[in-house]
Design an enzyme around this catalytic site. Structure first.
Site, short mmCIF file in Angstrom:
data_model
loop_
_atom_site.label_atom_id
_atom_site.label_comp_id
_atom_site.label_asym_id
_atom_site.label_seq_id
_atom_site.Cartn_x
_atom_site.Cartn_y
_atom_site.Cartn_z
N TYR A 91 0.82 -1.21 0.00
CA TYR A 91 0.00 0.00 0.00
C TYR A 91 0.85 1.26 0.00
O TYR A 91 1.77 1.42 0.82
CB TYR A 91 -0.90 -0.01 1.23
CG TYR A 91 -2.02 1.00 1.21
CD1 TYR A 91 -3.16 0.78 0.47
CD2 TYR A 91 -1.92 2.18 1.95
CE1 TYR A 91 -4.20 1.70 0.46
CE2 TYR A 91 -2.95 3.11 1.95
CZ TYR A 91 -4.09 2.86 1.20
OH TYR A 91 -5.12 3.77 1.18
N SER A 187 1.28 -7.71 1.84
CA SER A 187 0.33 -6.71 2.31
C SER A 187 -0.69 -6.41 1.21
O SER A 187 -1.38 -7.31 0.76
CB SER A 187 1.07 -5.47 2.80
OG SER A 187 0.21 -4.61 3.50
N GLN A 188 -0.79 -5.15 0.74
CA GLN A 188 -1.69 -4.89 -0.39
C GLN A 188 -1.35 -5.80 -1.57
O GLN A 188 -2.24 -6.33 -2.24
CB GLN A 188 -1.61 -3.44 -0.82
CG GLN A 188 -2.44 -3.13 -2.07
CD GLN A 188 -2.27 -1.71 -2.54
OE1 GLN A 188 -3.16 -0.88 -2.34
NE2 GLN A 188 -1.14 -1.40 -3.15
N ASP A 273 0.53 -8.90 14.15
CA ASP A 273 0.22 -7.96 13.07
C ASP A 273 -1.09 -7.24 13.39
O ASP A 273 -2.17 -7.82 13.32
CB ASP A 273 0.09 -8.74 11.75
CG ASP A 273 -0.04 -7.83 10.53
OD1 ASP A 273 -0.26 -6.62 10.70
OD2 ASP A 273 0.08 -8.37 9.41
N HIS A 302 3.52 -6.53 11.17
CA HIS A 302 3.17 -6.56 9.76
C HIS A 302 4.37 -6.75 8.83
O HIS A 302 4.20 -7.03 7.65
CB HIS A 302 2.42 -5.27 9.38
CG HIS A 302 1.76 -5.33 8.05
ND1 HIS A 302 0.91 -6.36 7.69
CD2 HIS A 302 1.85 -4.52 6.96
CE1 HIS A 302 0.49 -6.17 6.45
NE2 HIS A 302 1.05 -5.06 5.98
#
Length: 324
Positions: A91, A187-188, A273, A302
């Site tokens: 992200y 992640s994203q 996370d 994360h």
């Protein structure tokens, strides 16, 4: 600290899905329209200063025929039929520089890194792809609520379409073995890989690393960290739009894409996370419809396993693809 359910409960956590009745038709029409608007991709040699990797500056057609940038890396002088990893970015990040993406070509793969439309100004990896179709209407700062009252106008409709077209672009490259293409990201990027895994048949594997964009409602209820907090902020201001928001998000939930997966996957999850809480990852993992495995990083947030996870991914693909 641990931020979610105990691990034994996470392993059994398989919430009901809320897939819209027209989920398949929505995505078929979206992708067909993108293909109809597509121009041939371009691969322009790029002088990176690197001596062991060949780099090309890529432009391909994504959603609406919009030009999307990327990098294509391959071991210097490689011949055809390479396995290929198509990677999506976290992200706020863009494609950065070729120097940021050397691991997969060093391991013998072709590697297509997709730029992220409208992102790449978050202070870490710069991007080069605008989003010509910015949705109108109020939204929270960031990307999570852009067009969120209408699935046809939602930002991630465009981004997920770009990602499918990136895979199709990689498959058409003469160096790439189209039967050994892998979707990957963290992640994203992991959430995008989940979407691709549910939308594209014939992938060799999917590698969702601490994936974002899963099980949205629960995420907003158990973390106040960005980016999920963008949804919370929007709903806080637009109290009468809450159900419309989550109705739209059903079309973009990694849990629903997981149920349509056909490729084997190696997930990762981090039990500390608080950005992508573990139960949101396990919701997608436990609905994944094909072969799967997961690496659990108990004392990580994360960042997950970082390069240790990359080592696991390389080993996973070596066994799966029967590489030397």
């Amino acid at each position: 600290m641990f931020v979610d359910l105990p691990l034994e409960q996470l392993r059994a956590y398989r919430p009901e899905r809320g897939e819209p009745d027209d989920f398949g038709a929505f995505w078929t029409a979206t992708l067909d329209a993108a293909r109809a608007a597509a121009a041939p991709p371009t691969f322009t040699p790029y002088h990176s200063g690197l001596s062991t990797v060949d780099v090309h500056d890529v432009t391909f057609s994504g959603f609406g025929g919009h030009p999307v940038k990327g990098w294509f890396l391959a071991p210097r002088g490689a011949a055809g039929s390479l396995p290929c990893v198509v990677e999506f970015v976290g992200y706020g990040g863009g494609r950065g520089l070729p120097l940021d993406w050397l691991a997969w070509s060093a391991a013998g793969y072709a590697h297509l890194v997709m730029d992220t439309r409208g992102q790449g100004s978050g202070g870490w990896l710069p991007g080069d792809t605008p989003d010509p179709e910015e949705s109108g209407g109020p939204h929270s700062p960031g990307f999570m609520t852009r067009g969120v009252l209408d699935p046809h106008r939602y930002y991630y409709r465009r981004l997920f379409t770009d990602a499918v077209r990136a895979v199709e672009t990689a498959r058409a490259h003469p160096l790439v073995d189209a039967t050994r293409v892998v979707a990957a990201g963290a992640s994203q990027g992991g959430g995008i890989a989940l979407a691709v895994g549910g939308l594209v048949d014939g992938l060799a594997a999917v590698l969702p690393d601490v994936p974002f964009l899963c099980h949205y409602r629960r995420a907003t209820e158990i973390t106040d960290k960005a980016p999920y907090y963008e949804l919370t902020t929007y709903c806080k201001s637009h109290r009468d739009h809450v159900e419309r928001v989550f109705d739209t998000l059903r079309y973009f939930d990694g849990v629903n894409f997981a149920a349509h997966a056909t490729a084997p996957a190696l997930f990762s999850v981090a039990l500390m996370d608080d950005v992508c809480p573990p139960s949101t990852v396990y919701a997608a993992y436990n609905h994944w419809a094909a072969a799967k495995d997961i690496r659990v990083w108990s004392y990580n947030g994360h960042e997950g396993g970082q390069n240790v996870q990359r080592v696991e991914q390389i080993a996973f693909l070596r066994d799966l693809l029967k590489l030397p």
